[in-house]
Design an enzyme around this catalytic site. Structure first.
Site, PDB file in Angstrom:
ATOM      1  N   TYR A   1     -20.539  39.932   8.683  1.00 49.89           N
ATOM      2  CA  TYR A   1     -21.248  39.672   9.365  1.00 49.89           C
ATOM      3  C   TYR A   1     -20.503  41.082  10.565  1.00 49.89           C
ATOM      4  CZ  TYR A   1     -22.249  37.276  14.142  1.00 49.89           C
ATOM      5  OH  TYR A   1     -22.014  37.162  15.034  1.00 49.89           O
TER       6      TYR A   1
ATOM      7  N   LYS B   1     -12.265  41.368  18.796  1.00 53.75           N
ATOM      8  CA  LYS B   1     -11.258  40.055  18.713  1.00 53.75           C
ATOM      9  C   LYS B   1      -9.436  40.377  19.622  1.00 53.75           C
ATOM     10  CE  LYS B   1     -14.131  37.548  16.273  1.00 53.75           C
ATOM     11  NZ  LYS B   1     -15.075  38.249  15.376  1.00 53.75           N
TER      12      LYS B   1
ATOM     13  N   ASP C   1     -16.045  47.801   9.565  1.00 55.96           N
ATOM     14  CA  ASP C   1     -15.725  46.918  11.076  1.00 55.96           C
ATOM     15  C   ASP C   1     -14.898  46.058  10.746  1.00 55.96           C
ATOM     16  OD1 ASP C   1     -16.338  44.566  12.936  1.00 55.96           O
ATOM     17  OD2 ASP C   1     -18.126  44.309  11.637  1.00 55.96           O
TER      18      ASP C   1
HETATM   19  C1  LIG Z   1     -16.459  38.076  15.057  1.00 56.94           C
HETATM   20  C2  LIG Z   1     -17.193  39.573  14.786  1.00 56.94           C
HETATM   21  C3  LIG Z   1     -18.495  40.448  15.617  1.00 56.94           C
HETATM   22  C4  LIG Z   1     -19.089  40.609  16.383  1.00 56.94           C
HETATM   23  O1  LIG Z   1     -17.390  40.155  17.650  1.00 56.94           O
HETATM   24  P1  LIG Z   1     -18.500  39.391  18.637  1.00 56.94           P
HETATM   25  O2  LIG Z   1     -17.632  39.444  19.795  1.00 56.94           O
HETATM   26  O3  LIG Z   1     -18.633  38.013  17.937  1.00 56.94           O
HETATM   27  O4  LIG Z   1     -20.406  39.933  19.628  1.00 56.94           O
HETATM   28  C5  LIG Z   1     -18.425  41.669  14.206  1.00 56.94           C
HETATM   29  N1  LIG Z   1     -17.785  41.999  12.961  1.00 56.94           N
HETATM   30  C6  LIG Z   1     -17.158  41.137  12.551  1.00 56.94           C
HETATM   31  C7  LIG Z   1     -15.943  40.820  11.494  1.00 56.94           C
HETATM   32  C8  LIG Z   1     -17.025  40.104  12.784  1.00 56.94           C
HETATM   33  O5  LIG Z   1     -15.981  39.256  12.599  1.00 56.94           O
END
Ligand SMILES: *Cc1c(COP(=O)(O)O)cnc(C)c1O
Length: 435
Positions: free
Chosen positions: A147, A270, A242
């Site tokens: 994701y 995050k 990511d």
């Molecule tokens: C949470 C997440 C995102 C997206 O971040 P948001 O702040 O929710 O837009 C992208 N990549 C990873 C790996 C994530 O866990």
């Protein structure tokens, strides 16, 4: 113990649905993946969430990993108070942006320069644009169950809420855009080699979570990430690590290099916002300099580098050190063990816990789970029952079987004891029912 949610949560959630779609602003929160009605939270403190009925839960979600220190840590709250008194947004350069950027650069060797945005979605979306701009290529590779936020091109076979709702892809994504994404099974070097042999010269970037945490928790097999970056680089394809979840969660900085992944660009989110909306992307200077105003790749944001959000990020990173990571590791190891033991004692099988640091994947399936297909074999109904039985006993787990359980540094022996009692009873409620 009485069934959650209480009457106020129910009433408020019903009312919310008149104004908010599904009563929420992000689908997983709606409890659709586990059934029932969500508890409505009025405050958080330390390891606990408190709902509008006054019930307290040991929080093992932590705002999806953002709340690494637990809720309302005093130093972060003080920093936010101080910053906010001086103004909420300037839309002009301000010192805290540099301060947070310097801290991130110091701790993330792959990040020579960076830019702040307001979410992880924006960070990955912008890193992909930069990679396309730098390579002059269009295609992007991701892994099934990965994701990377909800930008159009990255929703294909995405994990997190997308996978849990059983919607493989979102409506509204033009076919022409989806056609620019290649999706591979995770941990499958054969499929990767095959794709690069066929289309290597057209691939701008591979986007990968160094520790995939949006299909439950599915670590890479030894050598997979290293081979991935070697193969990509041999074809002139950039690697985007990511680290929106893993950055500053597993160690004091990024984790990809320790796992053998050689990244050109890195995305963060995050934890670096300490609970406020912050994302960032950065990498090699030769790439970052292609970004406007120095180069031709455009990206901007009204609230980017917001002074209050920067203050929260700085205070959070300043609280992270070896002692915090030791505490997280100890509490998380204990949590994994007590989950396995409680399942064993209750005779609940199959049940698999996969853990990396303070992130745990809980699967009602035989392990090891090594890709999305494995993860989707986990018994969702069992997870849903386990989730509700735990919630009723004061433990808040992810309201979806394909999400990761996060431990915060505020979790100590009292919370682990409470979790043990809750899990023992929760597993006993599963014993009778057939999967
Ligand atoms: C949470 C997440 C995102 C997206 O971040 P948001 O702040 O929710 O837009 C992208 N990549 C990873 C790996 C994530 O866990």
């Amino acid at each position: 113990m009485s069934p959650a949610p209480g009457p106020r949560s129910r009433r408020l959630f019903r009312r919310a649905q008149r104004s908010l779609v599904g009563g929420v602003d992000s689908p997983v929160r709606s409890f659709r993946a586990v059934g029932g009605t969500p508890v409505v939270i009025r405050r958080g403190r330390g390891a606990y969430l408190e709902d509008v009925d006054g019930r307290r839960y040991v929080d093992l979600v932590g705002s999806w990993g953002a709340a690494i220190l637990g809720h309302a840590p005093p130093t972060v709250i003080a920093a936010v108070r101080q910053a906010s008194a001086k103004g909420l947004s300037f839309g002009a350069p301000s010192p805290r942006e540099h301060e947070l950027a310097e801290r991130i650069r110091r701790r993330c060797p792959a990040i020579e320069r960076l830019r702040f945005v307001s979410s992880g979605t924006e960070a990955v979306m912008s890193a992909v644009r930069l990679a396309r701009g730098a390579t002059g290529r269009d295609l992007v590779v991701k892994f099934a169950g990965g994701y990377h936020g909800h930008s159009d091109g990255l929703l294909a076979r995405a994990g997190s809420g997308v996978a849990a709702l059983g919607v493989p892809d979102s409506a509204g994504v033009p076919g022409a855009i989806a056609a620019q994404t290649r999706v591979l099974p995770f941990n499958d070097l054969g499929a990767l080699d095959e794709l690069f042999r066929r289309e290597g010269e057209r691939l701008a970037a591979v986007v990968v979570e160094p520790v995939p945490a949006n299909m439950g928790l599915v670590p890479a097999e030894p050598g997979f990430l290293a081979s991935l970056s070697t193969t990509a680089h041999r074809h002139g394809t950039l690697v985007i690590a990511d680290e929106v979840i893993t950055g500053f969660r597993l160690r004091n900085g990024t984790v990809h290099q320790a796992l053998g992944l050689d990244a050109d660009l890195v995305t963060l989110g995050k934890v670096i916002g300490g609970g406020l909306p912050v994302g960032a992307y950065g990498g090699r200077d030769r790439l970052m300099r292609r970004l406007a105003p120095e180069g031709p790749v455009y990206q901007a944001g009204t609230l980017s580098g917001n002074p209050v959000a920067m203050a929260a990020g700085i205070a959070t990173l300043d609280a992270l050190g070896p002692a915090v990571y030791r505490r997280l590791e100890a509490a998380s190891r204990e949590l994994a063990e007590l989950l396995r033991r409680s399942a064993d004692e209750a005779g609940v099988a199959p049940f698999t816990v996969q853990r990396v640091g303070s992130m745990l994947g809980l699967f009602f399936a035989p392990g090891p789970i090594s890709d999305l297909e494995d993860a989707q074999r986990s018994d969702r109904r069992r997870y849903a029952r386990f989730f509700h039985a735990s919630l009723d006993r004061g433990v808040y787990l992810p309201p979806s079987p394909l999400e990761t359980t996060f431990v915060s540094a505020a979790v100590g022996s009292a919370e682990l004891a409470r979790a043990r009692t809750a899990f023992r009873a929760a597993f006993r409620t599963l014993r009778g029912g057939r999967p």
